[in-house]
Design an enzyme around this catalytic site. Sequence first.
Site, mmCIF file in Angstrom:
data_model
loop_
_atom_site.group_PDB
_atom_site.id
_atom_site.type_symbol
_atom_site.label_atom_id
_atom_site.label_comp_id
_atom_site.label_asym_id
_atom_site.label_seq_id
_atom_site.Cartn_x
_atom_site.Cartn_y
_atom_site.Cartn_z
ATOM 1 N N ASP A 293 62.618 74.514 -7.425
ATOM 2 C CA ASP A 293 63.555 73.395 -7.232
ATOM 3 C C ASP A 293 64.011 73.284 -5.769
ATOM 4 O OD1 ASP A 293 65.066 71.237 -8.013
ATOM 5 O OD2 ASP A 293 66.751 72.430 -8.753
ATOM 6 N N GLY B 43 63.169 67.943 -2.917
ATOM 7 C CA GLY B 43 63.758 66.688 -2.458
ATOM 8 C C GLY B 43 64.792 66.936 -1.374
ATOM 9 N N HIS C 293 57.736 67.923 -1.781
ATOM 10 C CA HIS C 293 56.791 68.380 -2.814
ATOM 11 C C HIS C 293 55.523 68.925 -2.149
ATOM 12 C CE1 HIS C 293 59.427 66.733 -5.750
ATOM 13 N NE2 HIS C 293 59.112 65.469 -5.565
ATOM 14 N N TRP D 191 60.323 62.369 -16.090
ATOM 15 C CA TRP D 191 59.833 60.977 -16.212
ATOM 16 C C TRP D 191 60.924 59.982 -15.821
ATOM 17 C CZ3 TRP D 191 54.760 60.710 -16.755
ATOM 18 C CH2 TRP D 191 54.089 61.729 -17.447
ATOM 19 N N LEU E 88 45.978 88.134 -13.083
ATOM 20 C CA LEU E 88 47.273 87.461 -13.224
ATOM 21 C C LEU E 88 47.081 86.251 -14.129
ATOM 22 C CD1 LEU E 88 50.272 86.964 -12.196
ATOM 23 C CD2 LEU E 88 49.250 85.464 -10.473
ATOM 24 N N GLU F 110 66.284 88.306 -17.320
ATOM 25 C CA GLU F 110 67.222 88.424 -16.203
ATOM 26 C C GLU F 110 67.022 87.202 -15.320
ATOM 27 O OE1 GLU F 110 69.554 90.674 -15.881
ATOM 28 O OE2 GLU F 110 68.864 91.650 -17.717
ATOM 29 N N ARG G 205 62.525 59.955 -13.137
ATOM 30 C CA ARG G 205 62.533 59.740 -11.684
ATOM 31 C C ARG G 205 61.897 58.395 -11.327
ATOM 32 N NH1 ARG G 205 62.202 65.465 -8.608
ATOM 33 N NH2 ARG G 205 63.643 66.525 -10.003
#
Length: 237
Positions: A18, A21, A35, A67, A130, A202, A69
Amino acid sequence: MVSIDPKAVPNHVACVMDGNGRWAEQRGLARIEGHKMGEHSLIETIEGALELGVKWLTVYAFSTENWKRPPDEVKFLIGFNEDILQRRQQELHEMGVQIRFVGRTDWRVPKRLTKRMNEARELTKNNRRLIFTIAFNYGGRAEVVDAVKSLMKAGVSPDKVNEKLIARHLYDPKMPEVDLMVRTSGEFRTSNFLLWHLAYSEMVFTDTLWPDFNRTHLAEAVAEYQSRSRRYGGVTA
Ligand code: IPE
Ligand code: IPE
Ligand code: MG
């Protein structure tokens, strides 16, 4: 150098990527520039997870709420996810990364993106270093709804329903519980991420915006995780 106990590395790390923007806005740029910069942080995080010996890494790429946005941003994010998959799948494959997805494949997810997802999944399916899962068009509540539908369609009798069985009807029945959730950008919420798997994880919240996040930040979050006492409702011996 961050000091990490190699024997107590979280098995499953989940990231809420996050702050893209805000990173762009702080520089007078359009949100999509944030982004774009986030791709580098994503690769850093994958490499960091490999170095630390994390086995499962899950990232929140697009939520069922995203959606809402502006259409241009939604369009960009869809195309961008498609591009990343195309550009990076070979490199991730060579690194021994298995790529998986969780989320709803409804009519809003374009066929081209679904095709790319299937390609990446197929190419990397035998990799074991991974397990890297991308949550796209993902919502924790939607996942629970879809699991309930799936249970009912399978004709499971109510007496047979238990936690194990519900887990088997989630998007990826093999996905283990999250040990450590990291959210960047100073927001203290889960925003509908991995509702079921986060029950006892956690959580580490950092002010760093996602485009500034790197493997050192990941290692710091793991160190913070290692300082916690996980009790699962019990008492420490
Ligand atoms: C996270 O960054 C990326 C996605 C949700 C796809 P944001 O776009 O939410 O960035 P902020 O929170 O507005 O700064
Ligand atoms: C969560 O971030 C979703 C992703 C990172 C994909 P948001 O920016 O959408 O969440 P809110 O709106 O701050 O809760
Ligand atoms: Mg955000």
